[in-house]
Design a protein around this motif. Structure first.
Motif, short mmCIF file in Angstrom:
data_model
loop_
_atom_site.label_atom_id
_atom_site.label_comp_id
_atom_site.label_asym_id
_atom_site.label_seq_id
_atom_site.Cartn_x
_atom_site.Cartn_y
_atom_site.Cartn_z
N PRO A 108 6.51 11.31 4.30
CA PRO A 108 7.69 11.11 3.30
C PRO A 108 9.07 10.43 3.95
CG PRO A 108 6.82 13.51 3.24
CD PRO A 108 6.48 12.88 4.60
N SER A 109 9.45 9.59 3.11
CA SER A 109 10.72 8.93 3.58
C SER A 109 11.97 9.91 3.42
CB SER A 109 11.18 7.84 2.81
OG SER A 109 11.18 8.18 1.43
N GLY A 141 8.14 13.44 -0.78
CA GLY A 141 7.89 12.09 -1.63
C GLY A 141 6.57 11.86 -2.40
N ASP A 167 3.83 10.07 -2.17
CA ASP A 167 2.68 9.47 -1.60
C ASP A 167 1.54 10.64 -1.29
OD1 ASP A 167 3.67 6.95 -1.63
OD2 ASP A 167 3.00 6.83 0.55
N ASP A 204 0.15 6.88 -4.86
CA ASP A 204 1.59 6.64 -4.90
C ASP A 204 2.34 7.02 -6.02
OD1 ASP A 204 4.37 6.24 -4.21
OD2 ASP A 204 3.97 4.12 -3.67
N HIS A 261 11.15 8.96 -6.34
CA HIS A 261 11.08 9.78 -5.00
C HIS A 261 11.49 11.16 -5.32
CE1 HIS A 261 10.37 6.13 -2.32
NE2 HIS A 261 11.03 5.77 -3.10
N SER A 320 8.74 13.81 -8.20
CA SER A 320 7.52 12.84 -7.81
C SER A 320 6.58 13.88 -6.77
CB SER A 320 7.90 11.58 -6.93
OG SER A 320 8.77 10.97 -7.93
N ASP A 322 10.82 3.89 1.98
CA ASP A 322 9.77 4.41 1.17
C ASP A 322 8.60 5.19 1.88
OD1 ASP A 322 8.13 5.26 -1.17
OD2 ASP A 322 7.68 2.96 -1.60
N ASP A 323 7.91 6.09 1.22
CA ASP A 323 6.96 6.78 1.79
C ASP A 323 5.99 6.23 2.66
OD1 ASP A 323 8.31 9.15 0.75
OD2 ASP A 323 7.01 8.96 -1.03
#
Length: 439
Positions: A214-215, A219, A221, A239, A243, A247, A424-425
């Motif tokens: 995860p970013s 996240g 993803d 995805d 975020h 999410s 982003d992830d």
């Protein structure tokens, strides 16, 4: 209590101030300390000023020199100072500079008394730290006005201190809440990463490697795999839009619909006549997820997904691409093929059409599913890696194992982005098809 009318002029000089020059001190803030220090080497001038100020309701302290004045300020909470300019030993401006250098909690309003009227001298006094000045002889009306101005400054400072205390208290509470939230989010990150229970799955027909980075704390993803039966496996990458916590919660919900731990609830599976399970067409699975998202979840989020069902006995793969980046097939010789035709994201349009496509895997082929956090990873100059850059890198790393590829991919992205904080992830699933299973 009334402030009395009094001329603060040399002895024998007529008082021209009216009785209204001094007003009731009740209109001042009672919380403000009305303590004044009078500093003058002339005992008569001190007594004249002190007497007038005491009649006006002030508590007055006296000092005959700047040095004695500093001692008074060290022992008492003095808020207002009236100091003569010309004094032996330490002048008024020197006393003011020394006073300003003292460690004090509150502000002290400093007025210089001077017979100097030149602008250069006045500027010198103000530059020493004085707030105001009065020219001798001092008229009580003018003194009243200057003191009232000082009281307003002190009142504003007191209010500012009170507001700062309120703000600081609120900030401490926010910090406490933030620490608790930060701890919860860190735990949530661990929980989200635990959705990818295994990151290196090996079996006789191939090997699956998974990575989820995860970013932020959490996240949107998710990558995963599940066993359909002895012949088939499922591999997916999805995805969720946006975020953060919402999410991540939606990702966790979707993980339950594609879990290999509870095949009864896996929407990609259906029971066969023998009581076992077989794979549904991936397009039908995504279509049902689309309707479920619109009908039950009631969220503004949508998601993209690439879902592949692979038959290990003959290498046939059936896949659906729903708004997700194109799956990449890396052949044994290092050449690459982008699969799929794009498709629509899931959760935007009721009864949206989704179509599956078939691909034949050969022994030695590598299937790569990934999120756009990889292809849209930006360099400090704003350039993106894009699918072409990823495909080229996958060709160069063809000799590495799947787990090695994912590990080195993160290193490459860190170098490309100029740091390990991605926008982003980042997630990917790699399936290496090594050989057909014996019949």
């Amino acid at each position: 209590m009334l402030r009395a009318n009094s001329a603060i002029s040399p002895v024998g000089e007529k008082n021209t101030d009216t009785p209204d020059d001094w007003v009731d001190v009740s209109d001042t803030d009672p919380a403000l300390p009305l303590k004044i220090l009078v500093v003058d080497d002339s005992r008569m001038q001190r007594k004249l000023l002190s007497a007038t100020l005491r009649k006006a309701g002030y508590e007055v302290l006296e000092a005959e020199s700047g040095a004695e004045g500093l001692e008074m300020c060290a022992r008492h909470d003095v808020s207002l100072i009236l100091s003569d300019w010309m004094m032996p030993g330490m002048s008024g401006p020197e006393f003011c500079r020394a006073f300003r250098s003292m460690a004090r909690e509150g502000y002290g309003y400093f007025i210089l008394l001077t017979s100097k009227g030149e602008s250069a001298e006045i500027a010198k006094g103000l530059n020493s730290g004085a707030d105001d000045f009065l020219t001798k002889p001092v008229a009580s009306g003018e003194l009243r006005a200057r003191l009232r101005a000082g009281e307003r400054i002190l009142k504003m400072q007191a209010e500012l201190i009170d507001k700062n205390q309120i703000v600081n208290t609120a900030l401490r509470r926010i910090e406490t809440l933030y620490d608790a939230l930060n701890h919860d989010l860190s735990e949530a990150r661990h929980l989200q990463q635990s959705l990818v229970r295994e990151t290196d799955i090996q079996f006789s027909e191939g090997r699956i490697a998974l990575n989820l980075t995860p970013s932020g704390h959490v996240g949107g993803d998710l990558v995963g795999q599940f066993r359909v039966n002895s012949r088939q496996i499922g591999v997916f990458s999805l995805d969720v839009s946006g975020h953060g916590v919402t999410s991540a919660l939606m990702t966790a919900r979707l993980a339950g619909y594609l879990s290999g731990l509870t095949p009864d609830h896996n929407m990609a599976l259906e029971q066969d006549p023998t009581g076992g399970f077989r794979a549904r067409d991936p397009a039908d699975t995504v279509s049902d997820l689309n309707e479920l998202l619109l009908r039950e979840l009631e969220t503004e989020h949508y998601f993209t997904i690439a879902l592949s069902i692979i038959d290990l006995t003959d290498g046939k793969m059936r896949c659906v691409q729903a708004g997700h980046p194109h799956p990449i097939l890396v052949h044994e010789d290092g050449s690459t093929t982008l699969l799929g035709d794009g498709g629509m994201p899931v959760g935007l349009i009721p009864e949206a059409p989704f179509e599956s496509f078939e691909t034949q895997l050969q022994p030695g082929d590598r299937l790569v599913l990934y999120s756009d956090g990889i292809t849209e990873c930006a360099s400090p100059k704003g350039d993106m890696l894009e699918e072409e850059g990823l495909a080229q890198w996958l060709t160069k790393s063809r000799a590495q194992t799947g787990p090695e590829v994912l590990s080195s991919l993160l290193d490459q992205l860190t170098t490309f982005a100029g740091g390990d904080e991605f926008g982003d992830d980042v997630s990917a699933a790699i399936f290496d098809f090594t050989a057909h299973a014996p019949r």
